[in-house]
Structure formats: C-alpha cells, structure tokens
Design an enzyme around this catalytic site. Structure first.
Site, mmCIF file in Angstrom:
data_model
loop_
_atom_site.group_PDB
_atom_site.id
_atom_site.type_symbol
_atom_site.label_atom_id
_atom_site.label_comp_id
_atom_site.label_asym_id
_atom_site.label_seq_id
_atom_site.Cartn_x
_atom_site.Cartn_y
_atom_site.Cartn_z
ATOM 1 N N SER A 233 0.799 -1.230 0.000
ATOM 2 C CA SER A 233 0.000 0.000 0.000
ATOM 3 C C SER A 233 0.837 1.290 0.000
ATOM 4 O O SER A 233 0.529 2.214 -0.748
ATOM 5 C CB SER A 233 -0.978 0.006 1.174
ATOM 6 O OG SER A 233 -1.946 -1.006 0.998
ATOM 7 N N LYS B 280 -10.315 -5.655 9.883
ATOM 8 C CA LYS B 280 -11.422 -5.053 9.132
ATOM 9 C C LYS B 280 -12.723 -5.007 9.928
ATOM 10 O O LYS B 280 -13.554 -4.122 9.701
ATOM 11 C CB LYS B 280 -11.624 -5.788 7.794
ATOM 12 C CG LYS B 280 -10.477 -5.555 6.818
ATOM 13 C CD LYS B 280 -10.729 -6.199 5.465
ATOM 14 C CE LYS B 280 -9.530 -6.004 4.540
ATOM 15 N NZ LYS B 280 -9.793 -6.528 3.194
ATOM 16 N N GLY C 122 -15.815 -16.469 2.394
ATOM 17 C CA GLY C 122 -15.250 -15.728 3.519
ATOM 18 C C GLY C 122 -15.463 -14.227 3.385
ATOM 19 O O GLY C 122 -16.233 -13.759 2.547
ATOM 20 N N THR D 207 -17.537 -25.484 3.064
ATOM 21 C CA THR D 207 -18.605 -25.564 4.066
ATOM 22 C C THR D 207 -19.856 -24.940 3.440
ATOM 23 O O THR D 207 -19.965 -23.717 3.349
ATOM 24 C CB THR D 207 -18.208 -24.787 5.346
ATOM 25 O OG1 THR D 207 -16.861 -25.096 5.668
ATOM 26 C CG2 THR D 207 -19.110 -25.132 6.507
ATOM 27 N N LYS E 34 -22.040 -21.981 4.925
ATOM 28 C CA LYS E 34 -21.483 -20.625 4.871
ATOM 29 C C LYS E 34 -21.861 -19.952 3.554
ATOM 30 O O LYS E 34 -22.186 -18.763 3.516
ATOM 31 C CB LYS E 34 -19.953 -20.663 5.019
ATOM 32 C CG LYS E 34 -19.483 -20.728 6.457
ATOM 33 C CD LYS E 34 -17.985 -20.520 6.558
ATOM 34 C CE LYS E 34 -17.609 -19.059 6.399
ATOM 35 N NZ LYS E 34 -16.155 -18.824 6.556
ATOM 36 N N TYR F 72 -2.967 -12.660 -5.606
ATOM 37 C CA TYR F 72 -2.016 -12.369 -6.683
ATOM 38 C C TYR F 72 -0.629 -12.865 -6.269
ATOM 39 O O TYR F 72 -0.312 -12.979 -5.084
ATOM 40 C CB TYR F 72 -1.968 -10.863 -6.989
ATOM 41 C CG TYR F 72 -1.422 -10.017 -5.856
ATOM 42 C CD1 TYR F 72 -0.072 -9.687 -5.804
ATOM 43 C CD2 TYR F 72 -2.252 -9.578 -4.841
ATOM 44 C CE1 TYR F 72 0.434 -8.941 -4.758
ATOM 45 C CE2 TYR F 72 -1.758 -8.820 -3.791
ATOM 46 C CZ TYR F 72 -0.414 -8.514 -3.755
ATOM 47 O OH TYR F 72 0.084 -7.778 -2.716
ATOM 48 N N GLY G 188 -5.286 -10.869 -8.742
ATOM 49 C CA GLY G 188 -5.864 -9.763 -7.972
ATOM 50 C C GLY G 188 -4.980 -8.539 -7.786
ATOM 51 O O GLY G 188 -5.320 -7.663 -6.987
#
Length: 280
Positions: A17, A66, A129, A153, A156, A217, A239
């Site tokens: 970043s 997050k 997720g 799963t 989920k 990525y 990504g």
C-alpha cells in the site's frame, strides 16, 4: 502541511500500500505521506484514535482488523454495511470518521479495465469468507444473470447468498451441483490457490469465452489460473489490479481525485516479475 495516511495490519511488512499510494501522490501532485503500522491484537481502537488525534486523515485496514475498523467508524457507507467489514477510514470535515469498503469496487474497476463484461453473465465464486462478502454488492450491481457461490462448508455459502439475494439472483451451490453447468466468469475468493490447493472442479465448467479471476495475486500464475488456462479460459487475471483498484478508490475518497491505475499495475507487475526472477 503534509497530510498523513497509513495502513494498519498484522503482519504488515509485506504491504504494498505505501508503494501504491506514493505512485498515486506523485502522479496527482498531492502533498501527503503514507506509512505502514503493525498493530497488536486488541489495540486497534487505541492505535486508530491516536492516529487521528495526531492529525491523520485516513487509514487503509488489512487483516485482521477489518471488523475492528467497522466498529470504530462513526458512520458507514452502504457498501461497508453490506460487506460487514471496513478497509478504509476517512476523516470527515465535521471530525467524525467514515468507514468504507473499497475491495469490491476495486475488483469491478479492474474487470472493466480488462474489458470484461459482467451484465447478463453467469458468475461462479469459489469461497464464502470475508473477501467474498466484500465483493458481492458491487458485483450484483453490474446485473449479472446469476451469481453462484460454492464453498467447502456449504452452509457458509448459503448464509452469504441469503444475505444478498435481495440484490439479484445469488445462490449457494454444492461442488456436486456444478456437474453439467457452465459459467462465463469464475472468481476465486479463497487463498487456497496460493498454497497450491484447488477444489475438484468439473473439466467442462467454463462456457465458451469464459474469463477467470483470482482475487489473490503472485509473481507466478496461481494454481487456479493454471487450471483456468488448461481448461480453455479466454482470459485470466490475478488480484493485483484489484489491490491497486481498491487503493485508488480509497485515494479518491480521501483526496477527491481519481488516479490512473494502469501505469501503477504495469510498474508493480514488472517489479514483481524481476524480483521473482532474481530469487530463482
């Protein structure tokens, strides 16, 4: 006065970043500094409060904070509320902190840059997720024909589909139910392919002209993208563009200027390739 920004995470050394935002600041002529800070578990609120008290203007948030950032924000954008997670905090003119989630829109912008059409397409997502939750609203806003979610799963995947079905045709499928179906866009939202793992996917899963996107990525094609190439994908992408796209969206939120992402993607891809070759 130079404006202060940072990324919080744990671990944080690997974060690209600061490099990305330095590119953006130079490109757009913005007077700002951007650092990275490792935050200890349980100390997010204190670290974020200190950062803003010292004059900080905005934060990017990465794993595992997050959800902490979601709780910390005084206000949330609709897409952050939907995602249930925040990856960007922005100080507002009234002194409050706004929480946003730019991951999904970063991926959509990257797909647009790649020339991929989502409207009317059948989309399959692997994984259920937090990363997948973050992309579902922006993805469904592109009006695909349907979005199917497959996860090891299954319940989920069902929970996730139920939470977004008001925005479009989104449903959970089992791996077995994929037999005989074909999709136009495949998105890998699991980190498993970085570890060389892949669920057993049918050989004829890709429709003619299908595109495959890995939200992860790396310098080398991931196992998922290798599978895609050997099974007839018309286009593949990892990504890196999503990472830079979500950063550009955060930058826009902070500075009201939209930076050019393609030159930064090109520069960072070249850097990753060179570094990888030097290690061989």
């Amino acid at each position: 006065m130079t404006d202060l920004y940072a990324v919080f995470g744990n671990p944080i050394n690997h974060s690209k970043s600061p490099h990305i935002h330095r590119h953006f600041a130079e490109q757009t002529g913005q007077d700002m500094t951007y650092t990275k800070q490792q935050v200890a578990p349980g100390e997010f609120d204190q670290a974020a409060t200190e950062f803003f008290d010292k004059g900080g203007k905005g934060l990017n948030i990465t794993v595992p904070f997050k959800l902490d950032a979601y709780s910390f924000a005084a206000r949330l954008t609709p897409r952050a509320r939907r995602a249930g997670a925040v990856n960007t905090l922005a100080l507002q003119t009234d002194g409050t902190v706004l929480g946003d989630n730019t991951d999904g829109i970063g991926m959509i912008h990257d797909m647009h840059n790649l020339g991929w059409e989502l409207r009317g397409k059948r989309v399959l997502i692997l994984g259920a997720g937090g990363a997948v939750r973050g992309i579902l609203q922006p993805l469904l806003e592109q009006e695909p024909q349907e979005v199917a979610i497959v996860n090891r799963t299954h319940h989920k995947a069902e929970q996730l589909a139920n939470g977004f079905h008001d925005l479009g045709d989104v449903r959970a499928l089992t791996l077995e139910a994929l037999a005989g179906q074909q999709f136009d866009i495949l998105i890998n939202g699991t980190s498993a392919s970085l570890h060389g793992e892949l669920p057993p996917l049918p050989d004829d899963l890709l429709a003619p002209g299908a595109c495959c996107y890995d939200m992860m990525y790396s310098a080398e094609p991931t196992v998922f993208l290798q599978w895609a190439q050997t099974h007839g994908a018309a286009a593949v992408a990892d990504g890196l563009g999503m990472l830079i796209g979500q950063a550009a969206e955060a930058f826009y939120l902070w500075r009201q200027i939209r930076p050019e992402v393609v030159p930064v993607i090109t520069a960072m891809r070249r850097q990753m390739t060179e570094k990888n070759q030097n290690h061989k």
